[in-house]
Structures are given as C-alpha cells and as structure tokens.
Scaffold this motif. Sequence first.
Motif, PDB file in Angstrom:
ATOM      1  N   SER A 291       0.836  -1.197   0.000  1.00 16.48           N
ATOM      2  CA  SER A 291       0.000   0.000   0.000  1.00 16.48           C
ATOM      3  C   SER A 291       0.866   1.240   0.000  1.00 16.48           C
ATOM      4  N   ALA A 292       0.198   2.389  -0.115  1.00 10.22           N
ATOM      5  CA  ALA A 292       0.865   3.687  -0.004  1.00 10.22           C
ATOM      6  C   ALA A 292       0.204   4.455   1.127  1.00 10.22           C
ATOM      7  N   ASP A 293       1.007   5.004   2.014  1.00 13.73           N
ATOM      8  CA  ASP A 293       0.510   5.731   3.178  1.00 13.73           C
ATOM      9  C   ASP A 293       0.864   7.201   3.048  1.00 13.73           C
ATOM     10  N   VAL A 294      -0.123   8.065   3.257  1.00 15.92           N
ATOM     11  CA  VAL A 294       0.066   9.509   3.132  1.00 15.92           C
ATOM     12  C   VAL A 294      -0.037  10.140   4.517  1.00 15.92           C
ATOM     13  N   GLY A 326      -4.601   1.330  -1.513  1.00 20.97           N
ATOM     14  CA  GLY A 326      -4.040   0.065  -1.995  1.00 20.97           C
ATOM     15  C   GLY A 326      -3.284   0.236  -3.293  1.00 20.97           C
ATOM     16  N   ALA A 327      -2.132   0.886  -3.218  1.00 21.12           N
ATOM     17  CA  ALA A 327      -1.278   1.097  -4.401  1.00 21.12           C
ATOM     18  C   ALA A 327       0.167   0.970  -3.972  1.00 21.12           C
ATOM     19  N   ALA A 450       9.094   1.705  -3.113  1.00 27.29           N
ATOM     20  CA  ALA A 450       8.549   2.089  -4.411  1.00 27.29           C
ATOM     21  C   ALA A 450       8.249   3.582  -4.542  1.00 27.29           C
ATOM     22  N   GLY A 451       8.200   4.315  -3.426  1.00 26.91           N
ATOM     23  CA  GLY A 451       7.790   5.716  -3.461  1.00 26.91           C
ATOM     24  C   GLY A 451       8.606   6.610  -4.370  1.00 26.91           C
ATOM     25  N   PRO A 452       9.949   6.579  -4.301  1.00 29.30           N
ATOM     26  CA  PRO A 452      10.755   7.494  -5.129  1.00 29.30           C
ATOM     27  C   PRO A 452      10.604   7.277  -6.628  1.00 29.30           C
TER      28      PRO A 452
END
Length: 675
Positions: A291-294, A326-327, A450-452
């Motif tokens: 997932s991606a957390d903001v 969910g990414a 994966a963020g960068p």
Amino acid sequence: MTIRIGVDTGGTFTDVVLYDDETGEIHTTKTPSTPPEFDRGVLNGIDKILEITDTDGERTSYLSHGTTVGTNAVLESEIPDLGLITNSGLRDVLEIGDQTRPELYNLQADKPPGLIPRKHRFGVEGRLNADGDVVDELDEDDVRDAVTELEDEGVDSVVVSMLFSYLNDEHERRIGEIIETETDLDYALSSAVYPETREYDRTVTTVLNEAVKITIQDYLGRLDAGIEERGIDVPLNVMHSGGGIFGTEQATDFALRTVLSGPAAGAVACQDVSVNEGFSNAIGLDMGGTSADVSIVEDGSIVRSTEGEINDLPINTPLVDISTVGAGGGSIAWIDNGGGLRVGPKSAGADPGPICYGRGGTEPTVTDANLILKRIDPDAFLDGDMQPAMERARDLFEDKIAEPLGLSIEEAALDVLRVANAKMAREIRRVTIERGRDPADYTLVPFGGAGPLQAPSVAQNMDMDSILLPRTPGVLSARGLLLADVRMDESQAYTGKEIEAGNVREEFSSLEGDLLSRFAEQGFEETEVELTHQLDLRYSGQAYELTVSLPGEADSRENLEAGIDRFHEQHRELYGYAMPEEPVELVTLRLTGTVSTEKITDEVSIEERDPVKSSRDVYFEEPGFVETPVVDRAALLIGETLEGPAIIEESGCTSIIPPETTATVTERGNLQIQL
C-alpha cells in the motif's frame, strides 16, 4: 561502542537500520517478510544486519520495532473467541453500529463484521443515566449467569462495556471483580481502555484492543525469546500509532495502539527530514509493497488524530493522521468486467510476490510494470540476493494486460503506473484540498521501496513542484524508529457541565497521575516527562468535536480561553465558518506525555568516484525509450546537480528523475528535485 537497531516489518519486506554510536555510520538492509510468522522475518533481518556489519548482538544498546501484526489481525478479522457483557437491551450494539453506512445509496451494502457471535453477547440489568448516576442497581446474579455461560463456551476473554461507564465505572469494575473471583477468564473494561463517549465506538475499540492484545502478546513473546538468543540484552521498544514508542508491556495492554505502527514511524522520519531541510510543510508518501501511506507535516509538526478506521471499523485511539490506499509495488493490475484497467487493492504480498520475483507469482503488478519499462534493474533486487524472472513477467503481463487493452507491452505498463499514481494523487487530494490545504504549499517526501519511483508523476498530478528525496528512502520508516520519542497518551470524558478551570484542572490532575505511573513502570522519572494538554471541543448541538492544544497547563481561565479561541480558528479553517458567539462544549480531556530519546546524528559519507556507473534505455511517457544515465547515489557530492532524465540507484531503492527536471544534493545528503 554500542549500536542501535530499528526494524520495520512491511507486508513484503522487513527493513533494518543499524546506527553505530562510535562511528556515526548508518547501515541498512532488507529481508523478505515472513507472514504469518512475522517474528521470523524480524530475527532474519537482525541476523543479516549483524552479519553485514560484522557486529556482535551484545553491543546493542537500543532496539525498536514497527510491526504490522496488529494491523493484519484487524484486516484479516483474526478475532479470538471473545465474550461481551453490556446493558440489557444493548447486546446487539456491535451489529447495529451507528448511522454510518459503508455506501450511502446502497441498501444492500455489507456491514462491518459483528466481531463477537451473538451467543457470546449478554445483556445484564443495571444502568447509569447520562450524568453517571446509578438508576438501576447492577444485578449481580445476571452477571454470574453470563460469566458462567461464557466460561462454559470456552471464550478466551470477556469485554465489558456499559452505558456511561466513562463517567462512572462502578458497574464495570464490579463485573470485573466477579469475573476475576469466580472464573479464570481474562477481561477488559471499556472504562479502562477507552473512557470516552459513543457506546458503539467504545465497545468496538475495546473489543479490537482485546483481540489484538491476545495476538500481539504471543508475537512479542516469541520475538523477545529470539532477541535474547542473539545475546541482545535490552528491552524491546515498540512503535505505536501515535508516532512514539513504548515498552512491550504497554504495547500488550494498549495493543490496538500498535495498529499503523510502521507508517507512524515513517511519518516521524518524514518530519525529521523535512524540518531539518527547512520545509515546515511536507507530505509524506510511503509506498511499500502492499500500500501507499500519506501523512502530513504542518508547521513543523506531524498532523495527528484521535480517531481512525480500519476494515470499516472505528479505532478510537491516538494516531498519526495517515491515509492509506491500496497502491504498492506489489499491487496487482487487472481488467474489470467493463474492460477498464485497475490497480489494487489486492497485492501479491511477500509470497509469492510480483511475477518478476521468481517465486511463483502469476499476477502482473506495479513492480513488474517498472521492470518492463526498465526503470528498475532486474539484477538489483535485494542487492542481488533475489533472482528475477523477467521473461516470465513480460509474457504474463502481455497476456493479461497488454493484449486485452490492445496496447503494446510498454504502453500497458505505463498505463498501470498512471492508474497507480492517480490513486495516490487522489488520496493526497483527499487529505489536502478536501481539508482546506493547498498541496502546492507542501513539499512531497517520497520513501518506501517504491515511493521514489512514482513520486514525480504523483507530484505533477497534484501541481506540486518540489520533491525532497531523503537518504536511504527504502528503509526510512525503520530509520524513524531510531528518531521517535517515548510517547504515551491518556484521555477521559469530561464530567462537568460547564467549562470551569477548577473542574478541568482537577480532572487533568487525575489523568496526570495515571500517565506518570505508566512512565514510572518504564523507568522514567516524573521530571523527564513533558506533558501536553488538549481538549475536544464542539459547538453546543454538534455531534463531533475538534481537538485543540492548550498553550500551557489547564491551570487558568486564560489558557482555557486561548484553547477555545483556537477551536474557533480551527473550525473556520476546516469548515469555512466559525460561531464565536455560540456556546462551546468540552467533551474530552487528552493528555500526552513525551520523553525525548537520544537522536542519531549520522554524517554524510561520500565515496569518491564517478557517480554515473552505466546507462540503459528507459521508457518515459514522451518520447518513449530514452538512453538514461544510471547514477550511484553514494557517489553524489554535496551541491551536485543532476539534469533529468536519470535513474538513481542505492541499496533497497531506485529513484527516477524525469526529463526536464533537476535534482540537487543538499548539505545533509538529501536530493531536492525541482519539477
């Protein structure tokens, strides 16, 4: 000559950071997570970092851990056999819930799970009124009958949640005494776990806390044993959802607070990086495998909340205000019934993982798309410890995504990234624009494995022109574990009718006693603890509150009035209006205690060599494949500027600088990217 270790468990990888107090050096590594026995992955990671650094575990002076065990227990509805005792007529509160509906216009929408079977829920006679006064005496025979039946049913623990117990816990405490004297059952009182208003939220929070407690107690027990076997003789610290650490005993008693443990550590690291670089407003984008957390840093402080949601269930506990979508790198790309391309929320996870991992995965993922576009070096997984299955990834991606869409494999892969990036941008929009914040006023801080790679496109979607790429972004959450302070919270519903300084001071004094005793259990003196006082306020007649901080202690009318003024300002900022002439109600008192920990102060270490180590054709939106230099981040000099396009590689993470973009290495070794 001691070391400090932080270990963050994710859905796909477990990240480890080791800081050497003598040399000031930071060492990092990743190892696959090992669901469902996540403790094996943690211990594997500790073994690996000790081996890499040729260090004896006995040198460890500090060990901190961010865990997903609590989160997974709730997400996967791993609820042990629990019982519930409540007021007569309220045994169905877990299923009735509140007026919130998952889908506003869908009368057939599935409701959140009931958590406890109806046969294990009992209503007993005895009631308090809304002032906390006893209206009907507790029927102890009713209680004994319920307890006996629950014991015969073999439940693991009993949750006790009575109306208005946050004002008067007399009935709950008596039920607990009966359970304790007449059975061997464990029990949990809502007045001890969550002494606040709203019986549904209070009951759900207490049930989830007890459920996670049973799971986390077993997990931490195994982990402690494994740590001891490695000669590490220091107490284990656990990251909690509020962005601080506490000991294993506290983590067990307040187990629900370990939910969102890892993402909270990421927010702490994001704050440290952004503030030290002079950016008081930042948006953290932690994109891992699942997932991606903001998260948000505003005016130099992490934005926090007192209520959240997981698996459509309310979790009312102090937490960093994190929004999850969910990414992740392992999010699966698929075609829906209408022929549209979707990404997530289902993930390939750690096992089998994306197709390219070569572990039997068959579903195309975001990571597979990045590999097809040659944004990631297939030979660089886990520093070469993982053998990729590139050809199989291309074949399955073509069969399942490209051909159904009528696109080339590269165009299909780019579309997968576009969809994933749009999902993350939409989540950022939800916590910024929809809450009165302009994302253009913030710097994007991407991290996670994966963020960068995705950050430039996400920033462009949000009209953001600044990105701050931290050092070791792939393990930044683990680094946050070495930056977090000891932090604990207490709350209590306000029992007074009017906001009177004397009443508020008296009730805060009781909270301070409880909180300081918890710090004393962990060996801290009262003088070491810094206290922060907060109030939950609302206009008379409103159903929900805003939390505001007092400028000092709640010992004067002036400080209370300053808190009320802040409430009006915050209400105007969030909702566009304020009503200073209307009466204000005080609903809940909140107290936070903080003990500062010794922070890591690592020096930037640069290896003197040509940073450009190779080049390869990388696919960009326009004009397609472009020969792109591959840069070794460890060799970038302070003040050096890179012109895009470029691929930046470092242990555990790959970053991308798109065409017509520049990146400059700051004095602290971070990369500031200007779009």
